[in-house]
Design a protein around this motif. Structure first.
Motif, mmCIF file in Angstrom:
data_model
loop_
_atom_site.group_PDB
_atom_site.id
_atom_site.type_symbol
_atom_site.label_atom_id
_atom_site.label_comp_id
_atom_site.label_asym_id
_atom_site.label_seq_id
_atom_site.Cartn_x
_atom_site.Cartn_y
_atom_site.Cartn_z
ATOM 1 N N GLY A 475 0.789 -1.233 0.000
ATOM 2 C CA GLY A 475 0.000 0.000 0.000
ATOM 3 C C GLY A 475 0.818 1.279 0.000
ATOM 4 N N THR A 476 2.156 1.174 -0.082
ATOM 5 C CA THR A 476 2.991 2.381 0.003
ATOM 6 C C THR A 476 3.332 2.973 -1.357
ATOM 7 O OG1 THR A 476 4.969 0.997 0.045
ATOM 8 C CG2 THR A 476 4.055 1.637 2.174
ATOM 9 N N GLY A 477 3.224 2.184 -2.427
ATOM 10 C CA GLY A 477 3.659 2.650 -3.752
ATOM 11 C C GLY A 477 2.726 3.701 -4.330
ATOM 12 N N ILE A 478 3.302 4.590 -5.153
ATOM 13 C CA ILE A 478 2.519 5.618 -5.858
ATOM 14 C C ILE A 478 2.802 5.444 -7.345
ATOM 15 C CG2 ILE A 478 2.116 8.095 -6.123
ATOM 16 C CD1 ILE A 478 3.445 8.421 -3.321
ATOM 17 N N MET A 479 1.753 5.374 -8.159
ATOM 18 C CA MET A 479 1.960 5.209 -9.606
ATOM 19 C C MET A 479 1.127 6.216 -10.388
ATOM 20 S SD MET A 479 -0.205 1.763 -10.533
ATOM 21 C CE MET A 479 -0.630 2.203 -12.210
ATOM 22 N N HIS A 480 1.707 6.698 -11.498
ATOM 23 C CA HIS A 480 1.012 7.619 -12.401
ATOM 24 C C HIS A 480 1.395 7.230 -13.819
ATOM 25 C CE1 HIS A 480 -0.045 10.215 -9.050
ATOM 26 N NE2 HIS A 480 1.205 10.178 -8.655
ATOM 27 N N HIS A 481 0.447 7.333 -14.740
ATOM 28 C CA HIS A 481 0.784 7.008 -16.130
ATOM 29 C C HIS A 481 0.079 7.960 -17.081
ATOM 30 C CE1 HIS A 481 -3.149 4.932 -16.636
ATOM 31 N NE2 HIS A 481 -2.966 4.593 -15.371
ATOM 32 N N VAL A 482 0.642 8.085 -18.271
ATOM 33 C CA VAL A 482 0.092 9.000 -19.275
ATOM 34 C C VAL A 482 0.360 8.402 -20.653
ATOM 35 C CG1 VAL A 482 2.209 10.368 -19.450
ATOM 36 C CG2 VAL A 482 0.029 11.421 -20.017
ATOM 37 N N PHE A 483 -0.561 8.643 -21.600
ATOM 38 C CA PHE A 483 -0.453 8.080 -22.953
ATOM 39 C C PHE A 483 0.820 8.587 -23.637
ATOM 40 C CE2 PHE A 483 -1.458 8.472 -27.534
ATOM 41 C CZ PHE A 483 -1.606 7.125 -27.826
ATOM 42 N N GLU A 484 1.579 7.665 -24.227
ATOM 43 C CA GLU A 484 2.854 8.007 -24.842
ATOM 44 C C GLU A 484 2.793 7.973 -26.368
ATOM 45 O OE1 GLU A 484 7.161 8.662 -24.868
ATOM 46 O OE2 GLU A 484 5.547 9.066 -23.442
ATOM 47 N N GLY A 485 2.113 6.956 -26.939
ATOM 48 C CA GLY A 485 2.053 6.825 -28.397
ATOM 49 C C GLY A 485 1.700 5.401 -28.777
ATOM 50 N N TYR A 486 1.984 5.040 -30.030
ATOM 51 C CA TYR A 486 1.716 3.677 -30.506
ATOM 52 C C TYR A 486 3.037 2.990 -30.841
ATOM 53 C CZ TYR A 486 -3.359 4.089 -30.744
ATOM 54 O OH TYR A 486 -4.674 4.213 -30.413
ATOM 55 N N GLU A 487 3.163 1.713 -30.455
ATOM 56 C CA GLU A 487 4.350 0.904 -30.755
ATOM 57 C C GLU A 487 3.892 -0.456 -31.261
ATOM 58 O OE1 GLU A 487 7.139 0.604 -27.551
ATOM 59 O OE2 GLU A 487 7.568 2.758 -27.516
ATOM 60 N N PRO A 488 4.791 -1.203 -31.959
ATOM 61 C CA PRO A 488 4.393 -2.530 -32.464
ATOM 62 C C PRO A 488 3.910 -3.448 -31.331
ATOM 63 C CG PRO A 488 6.454 -1.847 -33.459
ATOM 64 C CD PRO A 488 6.130 -0.821 -32.427
ATOM 65 N N TRP A 489 2.982 -4.339 -31.666
ATOM 66 C CA TRP A 489 2.393 -5.292 -30.713
ATOM 67 C C TRP A 489 3.500 -6.076 -30.009
ATOM 68 C CZ3 TRP A 489 -2.538 -6.130 -29.118
ATOM 69 C CH2 TRP A 489 -2.831 -7.335 -28.474
ATOM 70 N N SER A 490 3.442 -6.128 -28.674
ATOM 71 C CA SER A 490 4.566 -6.707 -27.926
ATOM 72 C C SER A 490 4.340 -8.156 -27.496
ATOM 73 C CB SER A 490 4.849 -5.848 -26.683
ATOM 74 O OG SER A 490 3.683 -5.727 -25.907
ATOM 75 N N GLY A 491 3.266 -8.779 -27.963
ATOM 76 C CA GLY A 491 3.044 -10.190 -27.620
ATOM 77 C C GLY A 491 2.011 -10.354 -26.527
ATOM 78 N N GLU A 492 1.798 -11.611 -26.135
ATOM 79 C CA GLU A 492 0.746 -11.916 -25.163
ATOM 80 C C GLU A 492 1.141 -11.458 -23.759
ATOM 81 O OE1 GLU A 492 -1.797 -15.690 -23.394
ATOM 82 O OE2 GLU A 492 -0.181 -16.066 -24.814
#
Length: 620
Positions: A475-492
């Motif tokens: 419960g201590t971690g802090i995460m944030h994310h934002v759209f970066e772009g499109y890249e080739p499909w990276s697999g399953e």
């Protein structure tokens, strides 16, 4: 070019929770917008119930403060408070259309984070002048000088060679909660040396340009937002670019499809503090609300009927996530909600399209289900939560990413993810990221026991990640994310390693049945809850699904038993919010959402039918 010296239009942009709405509060109080004894909520701009509950801004809103200069003249400052989440980026883009400059808030401890980059990129693309506000300088863990360096590094990263003039930005230091500011850098954790926000107001006057206009130009007003009034109907919020607009005036309405219609404005309102007050006339640079055009939408133009000149449409980023929303098809449908039919659901989604430019609604092969596309899980979850509170019953599918074909190859959306974690969890999180196909870009140890790691990760890998991340970091971690772009499909990517406990019959949950089931996994239901065949009642630690009977009753006999009336000690069930339930879903699962309950269920309720589908998939 002549300018309006008595007016400034400014937007406040920042990462989520860096203090935008709190700063607007302080500016309203110090400009005399409220009486000294007036009872006003904190974060007064967050007016929606959902905004106050979550502590975030969802819709961009505008207010106006009157500031008296040293020479006695009064200047009106229109302030747009924008959301910090990238999911609501459409609101930021619309807000920037209305202003001539921005305040970029940065937390004096956390520094620039992904959404700081996102909103700054939008402001630089519009070539707006920027004031950097280092906020929360009174935090005990403030590191002001380092954060200022990080802001310069962020500008350098985003600017092209011919945009170097943007680096010459002014910096002001604030403690928004205390309502204080200073142009001099205070000590880490210290208060700004001025007792009020006067230096911030002065800096806005000096840095943000006054709206300019062309003398004698015909009317041009850009519709940047919509609102509704129970008395006036739909209100269009406009920024007047050229000319003047009057109440009762006939204007040319330039629509999306290129047609131009003459309409009469029934009402003209301008903002004073938090109220909209009627006005007879407004000039260039003013932000006004007009009534009298029921079908007007965002991005359209109001112009002079004799010389109509449409302004360019507002363009927002493409959606990257989709999920299906349809009517409730479960056996318990219609017991709680009032709005149940496909027609009502479709009308509500169409209404959302009018005021929300960043979502799209597409038809599917089923007449009672639609695909809704948006910027992120949170944006779509907020839409479902709002519909649920209005009385709708819905079936909501698992969020999916929108893939594209570029140069004949399949590409998927990727996100820039920043995590702040204690040192001892670095190994666990790195391993977790590896399974989700993330690529580490940067790792910084601040020397305080905390590490900041930056990844680029497929958007698929983030679906369902938050719960696992919080579990692994205690419960201590802090995460944030934002759209970066499109890249080739990276697999399953295998997101959830565990399976589900699935109810095999309809009935009421009993404590006796749960006492025997709680050893099998984590339960989501409590005694007395209604269940049906195909509903998920718990999480199985193993990867397979298990059919269970949570309605089993203890059979009574005439024979006395010394152990017959033992107390059954039950572990409390895990209660999940709407967002957590969406994260938990797997491909063949969906949510049943009603005003009172959120239930996870299988798409196919019948156990025999599910077994046939599994066998067919194995053979295929």
């Amino acid at each position: 070019m002549p300018t309006r010296a008595d007016l400034r239009n400014v937007a406040i942009i920042a990462h989520v929770d860096h203090g935008k709405t709190t700063l607007v509060d302080a500016m309203l109080w110090q400009s005399g917008a409220f009486r000294a004894n007036q009872d006003v909520n904190t974060r007064v701009m967050d007016s929606m119930d959902l905004e106050r509950e979550k502590g975030i801004t969802i819709l961009a809103k505008n207010t106006a403060v009157d500031h008296v200069l040293a020479d006695g003249h009064t200047v009106t400052i229109n302030i747009i408070d924008t959301p910090g989440h990238a999911d609501f980026g459409g609101e930021v883009e619309r807000g920037l259309e209305m202003v001539d400059g921005v305040l970029l808030l940065v937390d004096a401890s956390e520094g620039p984070l992904p959404q700081t980059r996102f909103v700054l990129r939008k402001a630089l693309a519009k070539n707006l002048p920027i004031i950097v506000v280092i906020n929360k300088v009174d935090r005990a863990d403030a590191r002001i000088a380092e954060v200022v360096d990080e802001v310069y590094a962020l500008f350098l990263d985003l600017l092209e060679d011919d945009e170097a003039h943007h680096l010459d930005f002014p910096i002001i230091y604030c403690a928004a909660k205390a309502g204080r500011s200073s142009l001099n850098q205070p000590e880490d954790g210290g208060m700004p040396d001025e007792p009020n926000l006067e230096s911030l107001f002065t800096l806005i006057m000096d840095t943000i340009p006054a709206p300019s206009y062309t003398e004698g130009a015909p009317l041009q007003a850009h519709v940047t937002n919509l609102d509704a009034s129970p008395y006036l109907g739909r209100l269009a919020l406009c920024r007047i670019v050229e000319g003047t607009i009057k109440r009762g005036q006939t204007v040319a309405w330039c629509r999306h499809d290129g047609t131009i219609t003459n309409v009469r404005l029934s009402e003209l309102l301008i903002t004073k503090a938090l109220e909209r007050v009627p006005a007879d006339e407004a000039g260039p640079g003013d932000i006004v609300a007009i009534a009298g055009i029921p079908e007007i939408t965002i991005g359209e133009t109001l112009a002079d009927p004799n010389d109509p000149r449409p302004l360019p449409l507002i363009h927002v980023d493409e959606p990257s996530i989709s999920m299906t929303i349809g009517i409730n098809t479960s056996p318990l449908a219609g017991k709680v909600g009032k709005l149940l039919t496909a027609r009502l659901v479709k009308n509500r989604l169409d209404t959302e399209l009018v005021g929300n430019v960043s979502i799209r609604v597409l038809n599917t092969e089923r007449p009672d289900t639609w695909e809704v596309q948006g910027r992120g899980e949170l944006q779509l979850a907020v839409l479902v939560e709002m519909m649920r509170r209005e009385g709708f019953e819905l079936t909501v599918g698992k969020p999916q990413v929108l893939i594209r074909e570029i140069d004949g190859k399949v590409h998927e959306p990727v996100e820039r993810l920043t995590v702040d974690i204690p040192e001892e969890h670095v190994g666990t999180i790195t391993q977790l990221m590896g399974t989700r196909r993330a690529r580490m870009e940067q790792m910084v140890n601040h020397g305080t026991g905390w590490v900041r790691v930056e990844y680029v990760i497929p958007a698929r890998g983030l679906i369902g990640f938050r719960t696992e991340f919080l579990t692994e970091t205690r419960g201590t971690g802090i995460m944030h994310h934002v759209f970066e772009g499109y890249e080739p499909w990276s697999g399953e990517i295998k997101t959830r390693q565990s399976g589900s406990l699935v109810a095999d019959r309809t009935g009421v949950v009993t404590g006796y049945a749960l006492f025997n089931l709680q050893e099998r996994g984590t339960l989501f239901v409590a005694p007395g809850d209604e269940v049906y065949e195909g509903m998920i009642v718990g999480e199985n630690p193993r990867p397979d699904d298990m059919d269970v009977n949570p309605t089993k009753e203890k059979k009574l006999t005439n024979v006395r038993s010394s152990t017959g009336d033992e107390l059954e000690r039950l572990i409390p069930p895990r209660l999940m919010s709407l967002e957590q339930s969406l994260e938990f879903c797997r491909e063949e699962e969906c949510l049943e959402v009603t005003p009172k309950n959120v239930r996870i269920r299988k798409l196919t309720l019948d156990a025999n039918e599910r077994a046939k589908q599994r066998n067919r998939a194995k053979k295929a």
